[in-house]
Design a protein around this motif. Structure first.
Motif, mmCIF file in Angstrom:
data_model
loop_
_atom_site.group_PDB
_atom_site.id
_atom_site.type_symbol
_atom_site.label_atom_id
_atom_site.label_comp_id
_atom_site.label_asym_id
_atom_site.label_seq_id
_atom_site.Cartn_x
_atom_site.Cartn_y
_atom_site.Cartn_z
ATOM 1 N N ASN A 42 0.866 -1.158 0.087
ATOM 2 C CA ASN A 42 -0.039 0.044 -0.054
ATOM 3 C C ASN A 42 0.740 1.113 -0.016
ATOM 4 O OD1 ASN A 42 -1.873 2.053 0.606
ATOM 5 N ND2 ASN A 42 -3.084 0.533 1.586
ATOM 6 N N ILE A 43 0.429 2.207 -0.901
ATOM 7 C CA ILE A 43 1.291 3.361 -0.893
ATOM 8 C C ILE A 43 1.059 4.218 0.194
ATOM 9 C CG2 ILE A 43 1.407 3.535 -3.554
ATOM 10 C CD1 ILE A 43 -0.645 5.540 -3.328
ATOM 11 N N GLN A 44 0.157 4.263 1.037
ATOM 12 C CA GLN A 44 -0.031 4.912 2.301
ATOM 13 C C GLN A 44 0.402 3.818 3.575
ATOM 14 O OE1 GLN A 44 -4.229 5.687 3.739
ATOM 15 N NE2 GLN A 44 -3.487 7.816 3.876
ATOM 16 N N THR A 45 1.381 4.399 4.050
ATOM 17 C CA THR A 45 1.993 3.751 5.138
ATOM 18 C C THR A 45 1.052 3.783 6.438
ATOM 19 O OG1 THR A 45 3.149 5.430 6.218
ATOM 20 C CG2 THR A 45 4.268 3.890 4.665
ATOM 21 N N GLY A 46 1.262 2.969 7.344
ATOM 22 C CA GLY A 46 0.382 3.138 8.680
ATOM 23 C C GLY A 46 0.357 4.461 9.317
ATOM 24 N N TYR A 47 1.610 4.937 9.417
ATOM 25 C CA TYR A 47 1.695 6.405 10.020
ATOM 26 C C TYR A 47 1.010 7.458 9.208
ATOM 27 C CZ TYR A 47 3.983 10.684 11.737
ATOM 28 O OH TYR A 47 4.232 12.000 12.225
ATOM 29 N N GLU A 48 1.035 7.588 7.920
ATOM 30 C CA GLU A 48 0.711 8.333 7.186
ATOM 31 C C GLU A 48 -1.112 8.264 7.397
ATOM 32 O OE1 GLU A 48 3.638 8.627 3.608
ATOM 33 O OE2 GLU A 48 2.147 7.108 3.169
ATOM 34 N N TRP A 49 -1.435 7.044 7.376
ATOM 35 C CA TRP A 49 -3.201 6.787 7.551
ATOM 36 C C TRP A 49 -3.483 7.428 9.087
ATOM 37 C CZ3 TRP A 49 -5.792 3.732 11.082
ATOM 38 C CH2 TRP A 49 -7.238 3.821 10.811
ATOM 39 N N VAL A 50 -2.698 7.263 9.920
ATOM 40 C CA VAL A 50 -2.768 7.737 11.196
ATOM 41 C C VAL A 50 -3.023 9.318 11.189
ATOM 42 C CG1 VAL A 50 -2.244 7.959 13.708
ATOM 43 C CG2 VAL A 50 -2.086 5.778 12.443
ATOM 44 N N GLN A 51 -2.002 9.865 10.641
ATOM 45 C CA GLN A 51 -2.003 11.442 10.425
ATOM 46 C C GLN A 51 -3.201 11.895 9.669
ATOM 47 O OE1 GLN A 51 0.012 13.348 12.357
ATOM 48 N NE2 GLN A 51 0.685 11.358 13.135
ATOM 49 N N TYR A 52 -3.361 11.113 8.672
ATOM 50 C CA TYR A 52 -4.746 11.570 7.785
ATOM 51 C C TYR A 52 -6.146 11.457 8.652
ATOM 52 C CZ TYR A 52 -8.641 10.443 4.747
ATOM 53 O OH TYR A 52 -9.751 10.524 4.116
ATOM 54 N N ILE A 53 -6.260 10.469 9.553
ATOM 55 C CA ILE A 53 -7.374 10.251 10.380
ATOM 56 C C ILE A 53 -7.438 11.739 11.271
ATOM 57 C CG2 ILE A 53 -8.694 9.111 12.087
ATOM 58 C CD1 ILE A 53 -9.002 8.148 9.133
ATOM 59 N N LEU A 54 -6.130 11.929 11.968
ATOM 60 C CA LEU A 54 -5.952 12.739 12.945
ATOM 61 C C LEU A 54 -6.288 14.317 12.616
ATOM 62 C CD1 LEU A 54 -3.008 11.431 15.051
ATOM 63 C CD2 LEU A 54 -5.518 11.499 15.636
ATOM 64 N N ASN A 55 -5.819 14.388 11.414
ATOM 65 C CA ASN A 55 -6.004 15.733 10.635
ATOM 66 C C ASN A 55 -7.259 15.873 9.877
ATOM 67 O OD1 ASN A 55 -3.394 16.602 11.803
ATOM 68 N ND2 ASN A 55 -2.427 15.702 10.082
ATOM 69 N N GLY A 56 -8.053 15.064 9.688
ATOM 70 C CA GLY A 56 -9.277 15.090 8.996
ATOM 71 C C GLY A 56 -10.626 15.545 9.844
ATOM 72 N N ASN A 57 -11.542 14.816 9.391
ATOM 73 C CA ASN A 57 -12.781 15.223 10.035
ATOM 74 C C ASN A 57 -12.797 14.579 11.438
ATOM 75 O OD1 ASN A 57 -15.760 13.888 10.540
ATOM 76 N ND2 ASN A 57 -16.019 15.763 9.101
ATOM 77 N N GLU A 58 -13.258 15.486 12.412
ATOM 78 C CA GLU A 58 -13.334 15.151 13.840
ATOM 79 C C GLU A 58 -14.206 13.847 14.040
ATOM 80 O OE1 GLU A 58 -11.657 15.261 17.606
ATOM 81 O OE2 GLU A 58 -11.113 16.593 15.786
ATOM 82 N N GLN A 59 -15.265 13.853 13.292
ATOM 83 C CA GLN A 59 -16.230 12.824 13.785
ATOM 84 C C GLN A 59 -15.688 11.399 13.133
ATOM 85 O OE1 GLN A 59 -19.054 12.965 15.367
ATOM 86 N NE2 GLN A 59 -19.091 10.684 15.303
ATOM 87 N N LYS A 60 -14.998 11.590 12.317
ATOM 88 C CA LYS A 60 -14.432 10.477 11.659
ATOM 89 C C LYS A 60 -13.362 9.879 12.414
ATOM 90 C CE LYS A 60 -12.125 8.383 7.468
ATOM 91 N NZ LYS A 60 -11.664 8.867 5.868
ATOM 92 N N CYS A 61 -12.515 10.633 13.044
ATOM 93 C CA CYS A 61 -11.561 10.471 14.223
ATOM 94 C C CYS A 61 -12.214 9.814 15.144
ATOM 95 C CB CYS A 61 -10.621 11.471 14.687
ATOM 96 S SG CYS A 61 -9.496 11.336 15.980
#
Length: 309
Positions: A42-61
């Protein structure tokens, strides 16, 4: 020229079987080591995915990690600064905590977490086990406890409420139980199965009027009765249960016994009275507030005497 007999060229069954096994081994070796297809691509690593969730929509987090982004970051910072956990060379604290929260919050299996975070099964298992052990055995005892074990101060929620003051000035919190669904090996499921047919663990928790947990007992089988868990916590000194001082008490659910320091609803009464939405305790406060001063003092003294005697 001598003719060679055909029997000299007959292969025995053992030779045929050995040849077949050798061929299969060669094929397996080629497919495993020579034409192996990478798994974690996967081109998106686990760390990148975590940062994507934390910096995205609050309800999604909240949906993914069961907490807001600032609470997640605060938890990671606490583990790093106060408990010395810095993750590993390949897995940072944020990614390790995210693995744990995803597993606990959604009951995902190891293989699913491997694919999401792009790590091996051994790495996932080791990181989740480390964080769970740290949270349960080191961090939890420092957090889940009363702010003041002497309970000298009356909770502000009681002091500033015309409904509850002064009738519940000795109350220091509430105790209740909750069933949490768990995954248990098939051969060990029987004591965890409740009457609804699901597999649960029965937990007993206490909280104060600031909605903070002051005690938690987890791990009991779902079939265990609330009273059994309650008495075990009360009589077992190693449980470190914050017992109420004299003239103080907890409000407890009807599944727990009425005894000194623990006030349960009156047996046989309905949980809702008229327009009251707070249950039996709200109703009792309404009834007491209707009495004049002399009668109210007498009722209050009788309640206090029965609890603290």
């Amino acid at each position: 020229m001598d003719l060679v007999n055909d029997s000299d060229f007959d292969l025995t069954d053992d030779i045929v079987l050995a040849t077949y096994i050798a061929g299969c081994a060669c094929v397996a070796y080629v497919e495993t080591y020579m034409t192996k297809v990478p798994m974690h691509t996967n081109i998106q690593t686990g760390y990148e995915w975590v940062q994507y969730i934390l910096n995205g929509n609050e309800q999604k987090c909240r949906n993914i990690f069961r907490m807001s982004s600032h609470v997640f970051r605060q938890l990671c910072n606490t583990l790093r600064t106060q408990y010395g956990y810095n993750g590993t060379k390949r897995v940072c604290v944020e990614e390790s905590v995210a693995m744990t929260l995803v597993v606990l919050g959604h009951a995902l299996g190891n293989r699913v977490v491997q694919d999401r975070f792009q790590h091996s099964g051994e790495t996932v298992h080791r990181q989740v086990a480390t964080v769970v052990t740290l949270l349960a055995t080191v961090m939890a005892p420092d957090i889940i406890k009363p702010a003041d074990r002497t309970f000298r101060n009356v909770p502000e929620h009681i002091q500033h409420s015309n409904r509850y003051w002064p009738h519940f000035k000795g109350c220091i919190g509430a105790i209740d139980g909750v069933h949490v669904e768990v995954v248990v090996p098939v051969d060990e499921q029987h004591p965890y199965r409740v009457r609804k047919g699901i597999i649960t663990t029965n937990c007993m928790c206490a909280c104060d009027f600031d909605m903070k947990f002051t005690f938690a007992c987890v791990g009991w089988e779902g079939s265990a009765h609330d009273t059994r868990i309650f008495l075990s916590c009360l009589n077992n000194e190693s449980a470190n249960f914050p017992k109420p001082p004299p003239r103080n008490y907890y409000l407890v659910d009807s599944g727990y016994p009425m005894k000194q320091g623990f006030l349960a609803p009156y047996k046989g009464e309905r949980g809702t009275y008229g327009r009251s939405e707070g249950g039996h305790y709200d109703a009792m406060a309404d009834v007491i507030s209707m009495l004049d001063e002399a009668e109210m003092r007498e009722v209050r003294n009788n309640i206090t005497a029965s609890i603290c005697s």
